[in-house]
Design a protein around this motif. Structure first.
Motif, mmCIF file in Angstrom:
data_model
loop_
_atom_site.group_PDB
_atom_site.id
_atom_site.type_symbol
_atom_site.label_atom_id
_atom_site.label_comp_id
_atom_site.label_asym_id
_atom_site.label_seq_id
_atom_site.Cartn_x
_atom_site.Cartn_y
_atom_site.Cartn_z
ATOM 1 N N ALA A 69 43.887 36.815 30.900
ATOM 2 C CA ALA A 69 43.480 36.965 32.293
ATOM 3 C C ALA A 69 44.321 36.092 33.218
ATOM 4 O O ALA A 69 44.547 36.440 34.373
ATOM 5 C CB ALA A 69 42.006 36.627 32.457
ATOM 6 N N ASP A 70 44.795 34.967 32.698
ATOM 7 C CA ASP A 70 45.637 34.073 33.501
ATOM 8 C C ASP A 70 47.087 34.536 33.570
ATOM 9 O O ASP A 70 47.809 34.169 34.496
ATOM 10 C CB ASP A 70 45.591 32.648 32.939
ATOM 11 C CG ASP A 70 44.240 31.987 33.151
ATOM 12 O OD1 ASP A 70 43.507 32.424 34.052
ATOM 13 O OD2 ASP A 70 43.924 31.037 32.412
ATOM 14 N N LEU A 78 41.712 45.239 33.136
ATOM 15 C CA LEU A 78 40.422 45.921 33.252
ATOM 16 C C LEU A 78 40.566 47.422 33.026
ATOM 17 O O LEU A 78 39.690 48.046 32.418
ATOM 18 C CB LEU A 78 39.790 45.648 34.618
ATOM 19 C CG LEU A 78 39.211 44.258 34.809
ATOM 20 C CD1 LEU A 78 38.756 44.050 36.248
ATOM 21 C CD2 LEU A 78 38.081 44.000 33.838
ATOM 22 N N LEU A 79 41.640 48.002 33.509
ATOM 23 C CA LEU A 79 41.882 49.415 33.236
ATOM 24 C C LEU A 79 41.986 49.666 31.733
ATOM 25 O O LEU A 79 41.462 50.657 31.214
ATOM 26 C CB LEU A 79 43.147 49.900 33.945
ATOM 27 C CG LEU A 79 43.031 50.096 35.454
ATOM 28 C CD1 LEU A 79 44.407 50.279 36.082
ATOM 29 C CD2 LEU A 79 42.134 51.293 35.767
ATOM 30 N N PRO A 122 35.870 37.867 30.480
ATOM 31 C CA PRO A 122 36.570 36.832 31.244
ATOM 32 C C PRO A 122 37.530 37.404 32.286
ATOM 33 O O PRO A 122 37.698 36.821 33.360
ATOM 34 C CB PRO A 122 37.328 36.017 30.191
ATOM 35 C CG PRO A 122 37.220 36.750 28.918
ATOM 36 C CD PRO A 122 36.159 37.785 29.058
ATOM 37 N N VAL A 123 38.113 38.541 31.975
ATOM 38 C CA VAL A 123 39.018 39.174 32.938
ATOM 39 C C VAL A 123 38.230 39.618 34.164
ATOM 40 O O VAL A 123 38.649 39.412 35.306
ATOM 41 C CB VAL A 123 39.764 40.365 32.290
ATOM 42 C CG1 VAL A 123 40.593 41.111 33.318
ATOM 43 C CG2 VAL A 123 40.634 39.891 31.138
ATOM 44 N N ARG A 124 37.056 40.214 33.936
ATOM 45 C CA ARG A 124 36.220 40.690 35.042
ATOM 46 C C ARG A 124 35.753 39.531 35.918
ATOM 47 O O ARG A 124 35.716 39.633 37.149
ATOM 48 C CB ARG A 124 35.026 41.473 34.500
ATOM 49 C CG ARG A 124 34.379 42.332 35.514
ATOM 50 C CD ARG A 124 33.380 43.354 34.957
ATOM 51 N NE ARG A 124 33.170 43.339 33.546
ATOM 52 C CZ ARG A 124 32.082 42.825 32.952
ATOM 53 N NH1 ARG A 124 31.135 42.275 33.671
ATOM 54 N NH2 ARG A 124 31.937 42.891 31.655
ATOM 55 N N SER A 126 37.338 36.664 36.385
ATOM 56 C CA SER A 126 38.503 36.231 37.169
ATOM 57 C C SER A 126 38.820 37.219 38.276
ATOM 58 O O SER A 126 39.190 36.834 39.383
ATOM 59 C CB SER A 126 39.735 36.098 36.269
ATOM 60 O OG SER A 126 39.540 35.125 35.300
ATOM 61 N N PHE A 127 38.679 38.498 37.959
ATOM 62 C CA PHE A 127 38.953 39.535 38.953
ATOM 63 C C PHE A 127 37.979 39.427 40.124
ATOM 64 O O PHE A 127 38.358 39.648 41.280
ATOM 65 C CB PHE A 127 38.865 40.911 38.294
ATOM 66 C CG PHE A 127 39.263 42.039 39.193
ATOM 67 C CD1 PHE A 127 40.586 42.227 39.542
ATOM 68 C CD2 PHE A 127 38.313 42.913 39.698
ATOM 69 C CE1 PHE A 127 40.968 43.275 40.371
ATOM 70 C CE2 PHE A 127 38.682 43.964 40.524
ATOM 71 C CZ PHE A 127 40.007 44.146 40.867
ATOM 72 N N THR A 128 36.731 39.073 39.836
ATOM 73 C CA THR A 128 35.731 38.908 40.890
ATOM 74 C C THR A 128 36.148 37.825 41.872
ATOM 75 O O THR A 128 35.990 37.979 43.079
ATOM 76 C CB THR A 128 34.358 38.588 40.270
ATOM 77 O OG1 THR A 128 33.963 39.692 39.457
ATOM 78 C CG2 THR A 128 33.302 38.350 41.327
ATOM 79 N N VAL A 129 36.713 36.734 41.354
ATOM 80 C CA VAL A 129 37.195 35.657 42.228
ATOM 81 C C VAL A 129 38.296 36.200 43.141
ATOM 82 O O VAL A 129 38.301 35.940 44.350
ATOM 83 C CB VAL A 129 37.728 34.458 41.410
ATOM 84 C CG1 VAL A 129 38.350 33.419 42.317
ATOM 85 C CG2 VAL A 129 36.626 33.848 40.573
#
Length: 192
Positions: A69-70, A78-79, A122-124, A126-129
């Motif tokens: 995610a970083d 996410l896709l 964890p990706v989701r 981070s994406f929310t931020v």
């Protein structure tokens, strides 16, 4: 009130509604999976093994997923994860509806779905931020928590109705279709 302000942002509102639909489908499938294992095996022990295999990847893949995610665009990750979970749900729906599903399929599905979900979480987050912005992040957390808990309440109830009237395979199919709105929203967002 930060959460309600976020719903005035059309981009975040669309994402949140699509995420809610996806989570609703996931909880529907969770209930259907338990019912399917009991139909196939009649064994609580085998159901326990399926659940263990579904959550084992969280222990194995959560940390590497945070690193991913970083390093990579979150939208693309996410896709990949959401599309993978949709594909697995379609495959299971097909096997069930064609009368070809076996317990081994459920075991493999549970592990693969759990692995994709362990990468997705964890990706989701981070994406929310990124999508909400750091100043609105507390509101996004509250809103996402509300959506998660509401879907956890409604999903199994809807699954019960689908299973009772249309069968287990339709509950899996409903989950597969529940990913479409989120995938369409993600595709419309610019790559990050």
């Amino acid at each position: 009130m930060l959460a309600l302000a976020l719903l005035q942002d059309p981009r975040y509102r669309t994402y949140w509604m699509a995420l809610f639909v996806s989570q609703l489908g996931t909880w529907m499938q969770s209930a259907a999976q338990g019912w399917l294992v009991l139909l196939l095996t009649g064994s609580a022990e085998r159901l326990g093994l399926v659940m263990a295999l579904q959550f084992l990847p969280s222990l194995l893949f959560s940390l590497p997923a945070g690193v991913l995610a970083d390093r990579y665009p979150k939208r693309n990750l996410l896709l990949l994860t959401q599309g993978g979970m949709m594909g697995l749900a379609f495959l299971m729906a097909f096997l069930i509806l064609m009368g070809r599903v076996r317990y081994g399929h459920v075991l493999l599905f549970a592990f693969l779905y759990g692995a994709l979900n362990a990468m997705d979480q964890p990706v989701r987050q981070s994406f929310t931020v990124e999508l909400a912005g750091r100043d609105r992040y507390p509101g996004a957390i509250a809103l996402n928590s509300f959506g998660f808990n509401l879907s956890r309440l409604l999903g199994p109830a809807l699954a019960g109705l689908l299973i009772a009237f249309l069968g287990v395979g339709v509950a899996y199919l409903a989950n597969a279709l529940s990913f479409l709105p989120l995938l369409l929203v993600l595709l419309r967002l610019p790559p990050g």
